[in-house]
Design a protein around this motif. Sequence first.
Motif, PDB file in Angstrom:
ATOM      1  N   ASN A 152      25.770  39.427  42.418  1.00  0.00           N
ATOM      2  CA  ASN A 152      25.227  39.948  43.671  1.00  0.00           C
ATOM      3  C   ASN A 152      25.991  39.336  44.847  1.00  0.00           C
ATOM      4  OD1 ASN A 152      23.356  41.377  45.343  1.00  0.00           O
ATOM      5  ND2 ASN A 152      22.357  39.438  45.771  1.00  0.00           N
ATOM      6  N   PRO A 153      26.974  40.063  45.403  1.00  0.00           N
ATOM      7  CA  PRO A 153      27.272  41.467  45.145  1.00  0.00           C
ATOM      8  C   PRO A 153      28.237  41.643  43.976  1.00  0.00           C
ATOM      9  CG  PRO A 153      28.675  40.673  46.894  1.00  0.00           C
ATOM     10  CD  PRO A 153      27.769  39.515  46.527  1.00  0.00           C
ATOM     11  N   ILE A 154      28.407  42.898  43.560  1.00  0.00           N
ATOM     12  CA  ILE A 154      29.442  43.275  42.605  1.00  0.00           C
ATOM     13  C   ILE A 154      30.570  43.930  43.395  1.00  0.00           C
ATOM     14  CG2 ILE A 154      28.364  45.516  42.092  1.00  0.00           C
ATOM     15  CD1 ILE A 154      29.411  45.202  39.210  1.00  0.00           C
ATOM     16  N   THR A 155      31.820  43.656  42.995  1.00  0.00           N
ATOM     17  CA  THR A 155      32.982  44.207  43.700  1.00  0.00           C
ATOM     18  C   THR A 155      33.523  45.404  42.917  1.00  0.00           C
ATOM     19  OG1 THR A 155      33.552  42.022  44.575  1.00  0.00           O
ATOM     20  CG2 THR A 155      35.268  43.704  44.643  1.00  0.00           C
ATOM     21  N   VAL A 156      33.569  46.556  43.576  1.00  0.00           N
ATOM     22  CA  VAL A 156      33.960  47.815  42.945  1.00  0.00           C
ATOM     23  C   VAL A 156      35.291  48.279  43.542  1.00  0.00           C
ATOM     24  CG1 VAL A 156      33.226  50.144  42.341  1.00  0.00           C
ATOM     25  CG2 VAL A 156      31.500  48.383  42.811  1.00  0.00           C
ATOM     26  N   HIS A 157      36.241  48.615  42.681  1.00  0.00           N
ATOM     27  CA  HIS A 157      37.540  49.142  43.095  1.00  0.00           C
ATOM     28  C   HIS A 157      37.448  50.662  43.107  1.00  0.00           C
ATOM     29  CE1 HIS A 157      41.860  49.069  43.665  1.00  0.00           C
ATOM     30  NE2 HIS A 157      42.044  49.889  42.626  1.00  0.00           N
ATOM     31  N   LEU A 158      37.731  51.288  44.238  1.00  0.00           N
ATOM     32  CA  LEU A 158      37.537  52.724  44.398  1.00  0.00           C
ATOM     33  C   LEU A 158      38.785  53.496  43.952  1.00  0.00           C
ATOM     34  CD1 LEU A 158      35.629  52.820  47.809  1.00  0.00           C
ATOM     35  CD2 LEU A 158      34.726  52.612  45.486  1.00  0.00           C
ATOM     36  N   GLY A 159      39.123  53.341  42.677  1.00  0.00           N
ATOM     37  CA  GLY A 159      40.277  54.021  42.117  1.00  0.00           C
ATOM     38  C   GLY A 159      40.592  53.468  40.741  1.00  0.00           C
ATOM     39  N   ARG A 160      41.675  53.944  40.147  1.00  0.00           N
ATOM     40  CA  ARG A 160      42.118  53.394  38.871  1.00  0.00           C
ATOM     41  C   ARG A 160      42.510  51.934  39.058  1.00  0.00           C
ATOM     42  NH1 ARG A 160      44.137  57.014  34.754  1.00  0.00           N
ATOM     43  NH2 ARG A 160      43.325  59.116  35.126  1.00  0.00           N
ATOM     44  N   PRO A 161      42.500  51.134  37.989  1.00  0.00           N
ATOM     45  CA  PRO A 161      42.725  49.687  38.153  1.00  0.00           C
ATOM     46  C   PRO A 161      43.997  49.336  38.913  1.00  0.00           C
ATOM     47  CG  PRO A 161      41.962  50.160  35.932  1.00  0.00           C
ATOM     48  CD  PRO A 161      42.173  51.490  36.596  1.00  0.00           C
ATOM     49  N   SER A 162      45.107  49.991  38.589  1.00  0.00           N
ATOM     50  CA  SER A 162      46.385  49.614  39.210  1.00  0.00           C
ATOM     51  C   SER A 162      46.682  50.388  40.484  1.00  0.00           C
ATOM     52  CB  SER A 162      47.531  49.827  38.208  1.00  0.00           C
ATOM     53  OG  SER A 162      47.584  51.189  37.798  1.00  0.00           O
ATOM     54  N   ALA A 163      45.790  51.310  40.861  1.00  0.00           N
ATOM     55  CA  ALA A 163      46.022  52.128  42.049  1.00  0.00           C
ATOM     56  C   ALA A 163      45.740  51.339  43.316  1.00  0.00           C
ATOM     57  CB  ALA A 163      45.151  53.377  42.003  1.00  0.00           C
ATOM     58  N   TYR A 164      46.503  51.647  44.379  1.00  0.00           N
ATOM     59  CA  TYR A 164      46.187  51.066  45.679  1.00  0.00           C
ATOM     60  C   TYR A 164      44.918  51.740  46.192  1.00  0.00           C
ATOM     61  CZ  TYR A 164      46.246  50.072  50.630  1.00  0.00           C
ATOM     62  OH  TYR A 164      45.879  49.674  51.891  1.00  0.00           O
ATOM     63  N   ALA A 165      43.840  50.988  46.308  1.00  0.00           N
ATOM     64  CA  ALA A 165      42.559  51.544  46.734  1.00  0.00           C
ATOM     65  C   ALA A 165      41.708  50.417  47.294  1.00  0.00           C
ATOM     66  CB  ALA A 165      41.840  52.227  45.566  1.00  0.00           C
ATOM     67  N   GLN A 166      40.713  50.794  48.059  1.00  0.00           N
ATOM     68  CA  GLN A 166      39.827  49.825  48.680  1.00  0.00           C
ATOM     69  C   GLN A 166      38.864  49.241  47.658  1.00  0.00           C
ATOM     70  OE1 GLN A 166      37.006  51.464  51.509  1.00  0.00           O
ATOM     71  NE2 GLN A 166      36.994  49.605  52.731  1.00  0.00           N
ATOM     72  N   ASN A 167      38.519  47.968  47.835  1.00  0.00           N
ATOM     73  CA  ASN A 167      37.397  47.347  47.131  1.00  0.00           C
ATOM     74  C   ASN A 167      36.194  47.343  48.060  1.00  0.00           C
ATOM     75  OD1 ASN A 167      39.136  46.770  45.027  1.00  0.00           O
ATOM     76  ND2 ASN A 167      39.371  44.621  45.549  1.00  0.00           N
ATOM     77  N   VAL A 168      35.007  47.555  47.503  1.00  0.00           N
ATOM     78  CA  VAL A 168      33.782  47.410  48.288  1.00  0.00           C
ATOM     79  C   VAL A 168      32.828  46.489  47.536  1.00  0.00           C
ATOM     80  CG1 VAL A 168      33.956  49.645  49.444  1.00  0.00           C
ATOM     81  CG2 VAL A 168      32.725  49.483  47.284  1.00  0.00           C
ATOM     82  N   GLN A 169      32.023  45.771  48.290  1.00  0.00           N
ATOM     83  CA  GLN A 169      31.025  44.878  47.714  1.00  0.00           C
ATOM     84  C   GLN A 169      29.638  45.439  48.012  1.00  0.00           C
ATOM     85  OE1 GLN A 169      32.177  41.066  49.551  1.00  0.00           O
ATOM     86  NE2 GLN A 169      32.998  40.455  47.573  1.00  0.00           N
TER      87      GLN A 169
END
Length: 608
Positions: A152-169
């Motif tokens: 708490n929180p969990i960090t989520v990557h908004l894309g495939r693992p190796s893709a350039y993408a935002q993380n959100v918590q």
Amino acid sequence: MGKGNLIIQAAAAGDALPLAGVRVRIASQQGKVLYDLTTDESGQTEPVSLEAADRSLSLDPGYTGRPYSTYDITALREGFNELHIADAQIFDGETAIQPVQLIPLAQNQTRPLREEILIGRHAVAMTTPRNPAAPAVSTIMPLTLRQVIIPNPITVHLGRPSAYAQNVQVSFPDYVKNVASSEIYPTWPQASLEANIYAIITFALNRVFTQWYRSQGYNFDITNSTAYDQYFVYGRTIYESISRIVDTVFNRYVRRAGQLAPFFTSFCSGTTVTCAGMSQWGTVTLANQGRSALQILRHYYPSDVEISQTNIITGIVISFPGTTLQLGSTGLAVQTIQTYLNRIRRNYPAIPQITDDPGVFGATTQAAVRQFQSVFNLSPDGVVGQATWNRISFIYVAVARLANLDSEGTALGIGTVPPSAILRVGSSGVDVITLQYILTFISEFYPGIPGLTQDGIFGSATAQAVIAFQNMRGLNADAIVGPMTWNALYSTYWGIRNNVTLPPPGPTPPPPAGSFEYTVRAGDTLWLLAQRFGTTVDAIRSLNGLTGDTLLVGQVLRIPGAVTTHTVQAGDTLWLLAQRYGTTVDEIKRLNNLTSDMILVGQVLKIQ
């Protein structure tokens, strides 16, 4: 055609600060404005009724269209960026809850930007393959945590693992609600919803427990790619039928008998996509046959799987006591809920003040519980069961964390002129603490910025947070904090301070002579505090009127004894010690005749 309901919940800093006065327009797909609403002091609009596709369509696995109706939502408030949500989905007979997280304008920002969220189709309707990988059971142990922990929180990557993408918590319960609302339909039978939610929880906890992504050098816990993990759409609509289940069971997971590790609960639609795991549509068939959630899970996974529970939740000190609290209940658990609710009401003033005796569940406690339940879409029965206890605990942690950050900013004395220092990996000192504090404060309002431990050392975690901020502000993402990054940090920080009204701190009585104040942190116990400050558990209990050993994160204790000592450890700074012991940098310097902020490892300091 059928009908569904929609409620808007507007907030900043997660759920810590409700936003009143947000103008919300709900429009049809043809652009016709159907409702023009304004949020109340709890950040909510009244429920509104909207047309929805017939409920039977969402229960038919052969139907290939959209079994819901879609609407567009626009949210505006002075001092914040505009938010536009496309394709908010309304199901027949369901109450949809649309979270609206508004971002404060930066200082000197002359016009609001428009943030766009497109919700899109549910994963159960997608045709792309799902082939997630997991470590074999025989190789799990070298990679795992020692215990199953709710992040708490969990960090989520908004894309495939190796893709350039935002993380959100996001908080873990909110993550599970989002995934369940993104994967399946809320109209499904109760046992089907429960089985799917258990699988979603367990899949995520398996990723955290095995450190699947962290061990590969990634700075997130899970992705939102259905090819690798499970579907998550930041900012999407969630559903009351799903939300109420999650609030009760978010800390329960599936494991095999005799094993600690969360089982790898892979799943897919079972119609448009098939896999070796659970069939999501198949759960509907089994639920209609009268199968329970556990029976459904055992149908798709090994027959010895069981539902276990973990009470280790990051940031939460006290788990549900196991006994429902209601009018007439007494004891420490009641006092805990009263403490939490009285603190939450500073941010949510619609919650009435509790005037019952501490530990006595009387009429005012019941009224406060009912109002809290109403605000957070729980059954407003005035009874504290597991779902209500869990939700109160998470909201308390959110508001207490924001209040602590506010007080830390005051203690740091951050002005309007940025430091002139150029910071990079390897830097240390007071300017790094200022940087880490500002990034952590900003992270409360910008979910793509990770929070930090303010240790004054510019390491990899600080570098990642700087890069995330630089990307967000369109700067060169080099992890170097020079004039442009400093200016952007201060512009963002002061934009928040100028546009967001933080609740005033509650009154704190002065400590008695011969004692000092200490703010409880995660992991503290009375025994550890007694050892640290050279006193006894009974003395701390007596001075604070405690009848048990339970402590709350953020709780202010009075510690007997005018002076204690601290042996300086690596990473200690005077500012961090002042925060830890509830004192000031100047007071530590005065007691120890220090003329500068420099301290040495092994040095023994007096602390009052």
